[in-house]
Design a protein around this motif. Sequence first.
Motif, PDB file in Angstrom:
ATOM      1  N   GLN A   1       2.191 -10.480  10.274  1.00  0.00           N
ATOM      2  CA  GLN A   1       3.469 -10.786   9.633  1.00  0.00           C
ATOM      3  C   GLN A   1       3.516 -10.266   8.207  1.00  0.00           C
ATOM      4  N   VAL A   2       2.902  -9.131   7.969  1.00  0.00           N
ATOM      5  CA  VAL A   2       2.947  -8.504   6.649  1.00  0.00           C
ATOM      6  C   VAL A   2       4.303  -7.840   6.468  1.00  0.00           C
ATOM      7  N   ARG A   3       4.903  -8.051   5.322  1.00  0.00           N
ATOM      8  CA  ARG A   3       6.198  -7.462   4.985  1.00  0.00           C
ATOM      9  C   ARG A   3       6.089  -6.724   3.665  1.00  0.00           C
ATOM     10  N   LEU A   4       6.676  -5.537   3.620  1.00  0.00           N
ATOM     11  CA  LEU A   4       6.648  -4.685   2.439  1.00  0.00           C
ATOM     12  C   LEU A   4       8.072  -4.309   2.060  1.00  0.00           C
ATOM     13  N   VAL A   5       8.398  -4.418   0.775  1.00  0.00           N
ATOM     14  CA  VAL A   5       9.734  -4.092   0.299  1.00  0.00           C
ATOM     15  C   VAL A   5       9.624  -3.223  -0.940  1.00  0.00           C
ATOM     16  N   GLU A   6      10.119  -1.981  -0.846  1.00  0.00           N
ATOM     17  CA  GLU A   6      10.086  -1.051  -1.970  1.00  0.00           C
ATOM     18  C   GLU A   6      11.307  -1.227  -2.857  1.00  0.00           C
ATOM     19  N   SER A   7      11.139  -0.865  -4.129  1.00  0.00           N
ATOM     20  CA  SER A   7      12.247  -0.827  -5.065  1.00  0.00           C
ATOM     21  C   SER A   7      11.903   0.146  -6.188  1.00  0.00           C
ATOM     22  N   GLY A   8      12.903   0.503  -6.982  1.00  0.00           N
ATOM     23  CA  GLY A   8      12.676   1.331  -8.150  1.00  0.00           C
ATOM     24  C   GLY A   8      13.109   2.778  -8.022  1.00  0.00           C
ATOM     25  N   GLY A   9      13.555   3.178  -6.855  1.00  0.00           N
ATOM     26  CA  GLY A   9      14.023   4.540  -6.692  1.00  0.00           C
ATOM     27  C   GLY A   9      15.339   4.772  -7.411  1.00  0.00           C
ATOM     28  N   GLY A  10      15.705   6.041  -7.531  1.00  0.00           N
ATOM     29  CA  GLY A  10      16.947   6.378  -8.190  1.00  0.00           C
ATOM     30  C   GLY A  10      17.039   7.855  -8.483  1.00  0.00           C
ATOM     31  N   LEU A  11      18.003   8.201  -9.321  1.00  0.00           N
ATOM     32  CA  LEU A  11      18.248   9.579  -9.724  1.00  0.00           C
ATOM     33  C   LEU A  11      17.691   9.802 -11.120  1.00  0.00           C
ATOM     34  N   THR A  91      11.686  15.055  -4.728  1.00  0.00           N
ATOM     35  CA  THR A  91      12.798  14.362  -4.094  1.00  0.00           C
ATOM     36  C   THR A  91      12.457  14.009  -2.654  1.00  0.00           C
ATOM     37  N   ALA A  92      12.568  12.738  -2.330  1.00  0.00           N
ATOM     38  CA  ALA A  92      12.210  12.259  -0.997  1.00  0.00           C
ATOM     39  C   ALA A  92      12.494  10.768  -0.913  1.00  0.00           C
ATOM     40  N   VAL A  93      12.412  10.249   0.295  1.00  0.00           N
ATOM     41  CA  VAL A  93      12.338   8.811   0.491  1.00  0.00           C
ATOM     42  C   VAL A  93      10.869   8.419   0.402  1.00  0.00           C
ATOM     43  N   TYR A  94      10.568   7.465  -0.445  1.00  0.00           N
ATOM     44  CA  TYR A  94       9.199   7.018  -0.653  1.00  0.00           C
ATOM     45  C   TYR A  94       8.965   5.711   0.084  1.00  0.00           C
ATOM     46  N   TYR A  95       7.882   5.674   0.849  1.00  0.00           N
ATOM     47  CA  TYR A  95       7.545   4.528   1.677  1.00  0.00           C
ATOM     48  C   TYR A  95       6.246   3.889   1.231  1.00  0.00           C
ATOM     49  N   CYS A  96       6.259   2.585   1.153  1.00  0.00           N
ATOM     50  CA  CYS A  96       5.064   1.804   0.904  1.00  0.00           C
ATOM     51  C   CYS A  96       4.376   1.515   2.233  1.00  0.00           C
ATOM     52  N   THR A  97       3.054   1.523   2.226  1.00  0.00           N
ATOM     53  CA  THR A  97       2.316   1.270   3.453  1.00  0.00           C
ATOM     54  C   THR A  97       1.060   0.459   3.165  1.00  0.00           C
ATOM     55  N   ALA A  98       0.531  -0.181   4.198  1.00  0.00           N
ATOM     56  CA  ALA A  98      -0.654  -1.011   4.058  1.00  0.00           C
ATOM     57  C   ALA A  98      -1.454  -1.007   5.348  1.00  0.00           C
ATOM     58  N   GLN A  99      -2.752  -1.244   5.197  1.00  0.00           N
ATOM     59  CA  GLN A  99      -3.651  -1.269   6.346  1.00  0.00           C
ATOM     60  C   GLN A  99      -4.920  -2.020   5.982  1.00  0.00           C
ATOM     61  N   VAL A 100      -5.402  -2.839   6.901  1.00  0.00           N
ATOM     62  CA  VAL A 100      -6.686  -3.493   6.714  1.00  0.00           C
ATOM     63  C   VAL A 100      -7.756  -2.454   7.006  1.00  0.00           C
ATOM     64  N   THR A 101      -8.378  -1.950   5.957  1.00  0.00           N
ATOM     65  CA  THR A 101      -9.382  -0.905   6.101  1.00  0.00           C
ATOM     66  C   THR A 101     -10.184  -0.775   4.824  1.00  0.00           C
ATOM     67  N   LEU A 102     -11.400  -0.316   4.966  1.00  0.00           N
ATOM     68  CA  LEU A 102     -12.228   0.009   3.810  1.00  0.00           C
ATOM     69  C   LEU A 102     -12.096   1.471   3.426  1.00  0.00           C
ATOM     70  N   TRP A 115       4.688  -0.866   7.159  1.00  0.00           N
ATOM     71  CA  TRP A 115       5.563   0.020   6.395  1.00  0.00           C
ATOM     72  C   TRP A 115       6.769  -0.715   5.840  1.00  0.00           C
ATOM     73  N   GLY A 116       7.191  -0.299   4.650  1.00  0.00           N
ATOM     74  CA  GLY A 116       8.466  -0.733   4.127  1.00  0.00           C
ATOM     75  C   GLY A 116       9.589   0.159   4.624  1.00  0.00           C
ATOM     76  N   GLN A 117      10.801  -0.125   4.189  1.00  0.00           N
ATOM     77  CA  GLN A 117      11.968   0.622   4.633  1.00  0.00           C
ATOM     78  C   GLN A 117      12.243   1.870   3.808  1.00  0.00           C
TER      79      GLN A 117
END
Length: 125
Positions: A1-11, A91-102, A115-117
């Motif tokens: 139930q991990v949730r990721l939410v990105e913010s801060g993008g813009g022009l 210029t792109a859509v930037y995605y946040c991601t996470a994984q249980v890993t070393l 993944w976030g949106q």
Amino acid sequence: QVRLVESGGGLVQAGGSLRLSCATSGRTFSNYAMGWFRQAPGKEREFVAAISWGGAVTYYADSVKGRFTISRDNAKNTQYLQMNSLKPEDTAVYYCTAQVTLDIRRVNSYEWAYWGQGTQVTVSS
């Protein structure tokens, strides 16, 4: 139930800066790596940066090395991507991601579980 939410993008103008944030909620793991990918129109999703759980180890794509900095604040359950000297090719859509890993050297999107949106970053020339 991990949730990721990105913010801060813009022009932003070329040469400018932005800081992206990724707020996380849900279960936290001691070996929970995090990272950023980006996807431009007509392009494959591209690895940008990754960071270990403790924040001591980072890994960057050559295209952003020296310009971008990944960091995290585990007390706030948030990771960041500071982007300086931005170029139109960033210029792109930037995605946040996470994984249980070393292992944070995961340059393929399928190697990450959560993944976030995404948040849009547009750099004008």
